[in-house]
Design a protein around this motif. Structure first.
Motif, PDB file in Angstrom:
ATOM      1  N   TYR A  79       0.841  -1.199   0.000  1.00 10.34           N
ATOM      2  CA  TYR A  79       0.000   0.000   0.000  1.00 10.34           C
ATOM      3  C   TYR A  79       0.875   1.247   0.000  1.00 10.34           C
ATOM      4  N   ALA A  80       0.569   2.173  -0.888  1.00  6.10           N
ATOM      5  CA  ALA A  80       1.341   3.409  -0.997  1.00  6.10           C
ATOM      6  C   ALA A  80       0.429   4.626  -1.005  1.00  6.10           C
ATOM      7  N   GLY A  81      -0.793   4.471  -0.514  1.00  8.74           N
ATOM      8  CA  GLY A  81      -1.748   5.571  -0.501  1.00  8.74           C
ATOM      9  C   GLY A  81      -1.627   6.421   0.746  1.00  8.74           C
ATOM     10  N   PRO A  82      -2.499   7.393   0.884  1.00  7.33           N
ATOM     11  CA  PRO A  82      -2.461   8.290   2.048  1.00  7.33           C
ATOM     12  C   PRO A  82      -2.781   7.549   3.335  1.00  7.33           C
ATOM     13  N   GLU A  83      -2.094   7.908   4.414  1.00 10.16           N
ATOM     14  CA  GLU A  83      -2.346   7.290   5.705  1.00 10.16           C
ATOM     15  C   GLU A  83      -3.725   7.667   6.242  1.00 10.16           C
ATOM     16  N   GLU A  84      -4.178   8.874   5.899  1.00  9.71           N
ATOM     17  CA  GLU A  84      -5.504   9.343   6.323  1.00  9.71           C
ATOM     18  C   GLU A  84      -6.281   9.782   5.090  1.00  9.71           C
ATOM     19  N   PRO A  85      -6.820   8.816   4.337  1.00  9.61           N
ATOM     20  CA  PRO A  85      -7.527   9.169   3.092  1.00  9.61           C
ATOM     21  C   PRO A  85      -8.772  10.004   3.371  1.00  9.61           C
ATOM     22  N   ASN A  86      -9.020  10.933   2.478  1.00  7.51           N
ATOM     23  CA  ASN A  86     -10.212  11.781   2.576  1.00  7.51           C
ATOM     24  C   ASN A  86     -11.390  11.200   1.822  1.00  7.51           C
ATOM     25  N   ALA A  87     -11.138  10.157   1.033  1.00 10.56           N
ATOM     26  CA  ALA A  87     -12.217   9.518   0.271  1.00 10.56           C
ATOM     27  C   ALA A  87     -11.824   8.072  -0.005  1.00 10.56           C
ATOM     28  N   ILE A  88     -12.818   7.239  -0.186  1.00 13.63           N
ATOM     29  CA  ILE A  88     -12.573   5.847  -0.549  1.00 13.63           C
ATOM     30  C   ILE A  88     -13.528   5.453  -1.669  1.00 13.63           C
ATOM     31  N   SER A  89     -13.147   4.439  -2.412  1.00 10.03           N
ATOM     32  CA  SER A  89     -14.022   3.840  -3.417  1.00 10.03           C
ATOM     33  C   SER A  89     -14.155   2.359  -3.089  1.00 10.03           C
ATOM     34  N   VAL A  90     -15.368   1.838  -3.164  1.00  8.74           N
ATOM     35  CA  VAL A  90     -15.626   0.422  -2.918  1.00  8.74           C
ATOM     36  C   VAL A  90     -15.984  -0.210  -4.252  1.00  8.74           C
ATOM     37  N   LEU A  91     -15.144  -1.115  -4.726  1.00 10.19           N
ATOM     38  CA  LEU A  91     -15.366  -1.779  -6.006  1.00 10.19           C
ATOM     39  C   LEU A  91     -15.776  -3.216  -5.744  1.00 10.19           C
ATOM     40  N   ILE A  92     -16.947  -3.592  -6.248  1.00  8.33           N
ATOM     41  CA  ILE A  92     -17.479  -4.928  -6.009  1.00  8.33           C
ATOM     42  C   ILE A  92     -17.809  -5.591  -7.337  1.00  8.33           C
ATOM     43  N   GLU A 144     -24.274 -18.594  -7.514  1.00 11.46           N
ATOM     44  CA  GLU A 144     -23.129 -17.735  -7.227  1.00 11.46           C
ATOM     45  C   GLU A 144     -21.845 -18.239  -7.872  1.00 11.46           C
ATOM     46  N   GLY A 145     -21.057 -17.309  -8.388  1.00 14.61           N
ATOM     47  CA  GLY A 145     -19.712 -17.605  -8.855  1.00 14.61           C
ATOM     48  C   GLY A 145     -18.705 -16.881  -7.985  1.00 14.61           C
ATOM     49  N   ASP A 146     -17.595 -16.472  -8.556  1.00 13.66           N
ATOM     50  CA  ASP A 146     -16.589 -15.737  -7.799  1.00 13.66           C
ATOM     51  C   ASP A 146     -17.089 -14.330  -7.471  1.00 13.66           C
ATOM     52  N   SER A 147     -16.532 -13.762  -6.412  1.00  8.28           N
ATOM     53  CA  SER A 147     -16.822 -12.372  -6.086  1.00  8.28           C
ATOM     54  C   SER A 147     -15.588 -11.750  -5.450  1.00  8.28           C
ATOM     55  N   THR A 148     -15.487 -10.445  -5.570  1.00 10.33           N
ATOM     56  CA  THR A 148     -14.365  -9.735  -4.963  1.00 10.33           C
ATOM     57  C   THR A 148     -14.811  -8.350  -4.554  1.00 10.33           C
ATOM     58  N   LEU A 149     -14.188  -7.838  -3.490  1.00 15.48           N
ATOM     59  CA  LEU A 149     -14.470  -6.482  -3.004  1.00 15.48           C
ATOM     60  C   LEU A 149     -13.141  -5.801  -2.733  1.00 15.48           C
ATOM     61  N   TRP A 150     -12.956  -4.649  -3.353  1.00 11.75           N
ATOM     62  CA  TRP A 150     -11.755  -3.851  -3.130  1.00 11.75           C
ATOM     63  C   TRP A 150     -12.158  -2.510  -2.521  1.00 11.75           C
ATOM     64  N   VAL A 151     -11.400  -2.057  -1.537  1.00  9.84           N
ATOM     65  CA  VAL A 151     -11.563  -0.717  -0.986  1.00  9.84           C
ATOM     66  C   VAL A 151     -10.288   0.060  -1.310  1.00  9.84           C
ATOM     67  N   THR A 152     -10.430   1.137  -2.087  1.00  6.46           N
ATOM     68  CA  THR A 152      -9.276   1.939  -2.474  1.00  6.46           C
ATOM     69  C   THR A 152      -9.358   3.316  -1.833  1.00  6.46           C
ATOM     70  N   ALA A 153      -8.202   3.882  -1.541  1.00  6.56           N
ATOM     71  CA  ALA A 153      -8.130   5.184  -0.870  1.00  6.56           C
ATOM     72  C   ALA A 153      -7.830   6.280  -1.882  1.00  6.56           C
ATOM     73  N   ALA A 154      -8.209   7.498  -1.531  1.00 12.29           N
ATOM     74  CA  ALA A 154      -7.943   8.649  -2.393  1.00 12.29           C
ATOM     75  C   ALA A 154      -7.766   9.892  -1.530  1.00 12.29           C
ATOM     76  N   GLU A 155      -7.014  10.831  -2.054  1.00 12.69           N
ATOM     77  CA  GLU A 155      -6.836  12.101  -1.344  1.00 12.69           C
ATOM     78  C   GLU A 155      -8.128  12.913  -1.347  1.00 12.69           C
ATOM     79  N   ASP A 156      -8.817  12.909  -2.508  1.00 11.74           N
ATOM     80  CA  ASP A 156     -10.027  13.713  -2.654  1.00 11.74           C
ATOM     81  C   ASP A 156     -11.110  12.906  -3.353  1.00 11.74           C
ATOM     82  N   PRO A 157     -12.376  13.192  -3.070  1.00 10.32           N
ATOM     83  CA  PRO A 157     -13.470  12.506  -3.773  1.00 10.32           C
ATOM     84  C   PRO A 157     -13.443  12.816  -5.259  1.00 10.32           C
TER      85      PRO A 157
END
Length: 232
Positions: A81-94, A159-172
Motif C-alpha cells: 500500500y502506498a496511498g495516504p495514511e488518512e484518506p479523505n475519500a474511498i471507493s468500494v469496487l465490487i 453464485e460464482g466468484d466475487s471480490t471487493l476492493w476498498v481503495t483510498a484517495a486524497e479527494d473525492p
C-alpha cells in the motif's frame, strides 16, 4: 542465513502473540459482523493474514520450522500500500458473478415484479419480461445488488466468484467523472483492503484427502468425531 541475522527467540514469541491477538480480533469482528460484506471482517482478516505471515517467516528463520496452516491473502497479487495514511475519500469496487441456473425461475420472478407494477398483470410487448435479458433488467432494477446476493437462489441464479476492493484517495471524484468506465484506472497501490470469494479456495488436494483418510484409519478415530475444517 547467518546466526547474527537470525531473529531472536523473543521476536518469534512476540510474533506468535501477535497472531493470537489477531485471531481474537478476527473472531470478534465475525461475531459483530453487520452483513456479508462487513469491512471490519475484511480488515481483521487481512491483519490476521499479515500476522501469520510474519510469524511463519520468523519461525522458519529461527528454528527452520513451518506452520501447519496457510491463510489465502493478496500479497502475491497486490503491491504494498502506498496511498495516504488518512484518506479523505474511498471507493468500494465490487464484482459478483452469477450463472443463470434456472431461467424459468428468473423469468417467473421478473413477471411477478411486473404484475405488482401493473394493475392488469405483467406488461406486454417490448417491456414484458419474456426473455432472460429483459428479466435481468427488471430484477436488477427492482432490487438492490445486496438483496439479490442474499436471495440469488430465489431468482434462479447460482453464485460464482466475487471480490471487493476498498481503495483510498486524497479527494473525492468529481460527479460523473468515472461513470463511463467505473473499473478502469484502479491503482493497486491504493487498495486498502481486499476480500475474494471463490470455489477454488474450497478445493481440496485429492492426495491430502487420501493421506488424511489413511491417518484416520491408523488412529482408529471414533466415528462420531468430525474433522475441523478451516474456512479460509
Amino acid at each position: 542465513m547467518s546466526d547474527a541475522a537470525q531473529p531472536t527467540a523473543a521476536e518469534v514469541r512476540a510474533a506468535a502473540e501477535a497472531v493470537k491477538t489477531a485471531l481474537d480480533r478476527h473472531l470478534a469482528a465475525v461475531e459483530r459482523r453487520s452483513g456479508e460484506d462487513d469491512p471490519a471482517v475484511y480488515e481483521a482478516f487481512n491483519q490476521l493474514a499479515a500476522a501469520a505471515e510474519v510469524y511463519d517467516e520468523l519461525l522458519y528463520d529461527r528454528y527452520d520450522e513451518v506452520t501447519p496452516f496457510e491463510i489465502p491473502g493478496t500479497e502475491d497479487s497486490l503491491p504494498p500500500y502506498a496511498g495516504p495514511e488518512e484518506p479523505n475519500a474511498i471507493s468500494v469496487l465490487i464484482r459478483r458473478d452469477y450463472a443463470v441456473a434456472e431461467p424459468q425461475r428468473l423469468l417467473a420472478q421478473a413477471q411477478r415484479v411486473q404484475a405488482v407494477e401493473y394493475d392488469e398483470g405483467p406488461a406486454v410487448g417490448e417491456e414484458a419480461a419474456g426473455t432472460v435479458h429483459r428479466a435481468l433488467g427488471v430484477l436488477f432494477g427492482e432490487f438492490e445488488p445486496d438483496e439479490i446476493a442474499s436471495r440469488h437462489k430465489e431468482f434462479g441464479l447460482e453464485e460464482g466468484d466475487s471480490t471487493l476492493w476498498v481503495t483510498a484517495a486524497e479527494d473525492p471524484a468529481e460527479p460523473g467523472e468515472w461513470l463511463d468506465a467505473p473499473f478502469e484506472g484502479v491503482d493497486p497501490q491504493l487498495v486498502v483492503c481486499r476480500f475474494d470469494v471463490s470455489a477454488v479456495f474450497d478445493d481440496e488436494d485429492p492426495e491430502d484427502a487420501e493421506e488424511a483418510g489413511e491417518l484416520e484409519d491408523d488412529l482408529d478415530l471414533d466415528e462420531d468425531l468430525e474433522p475441523l475444517d478451516a474456512e479460509r
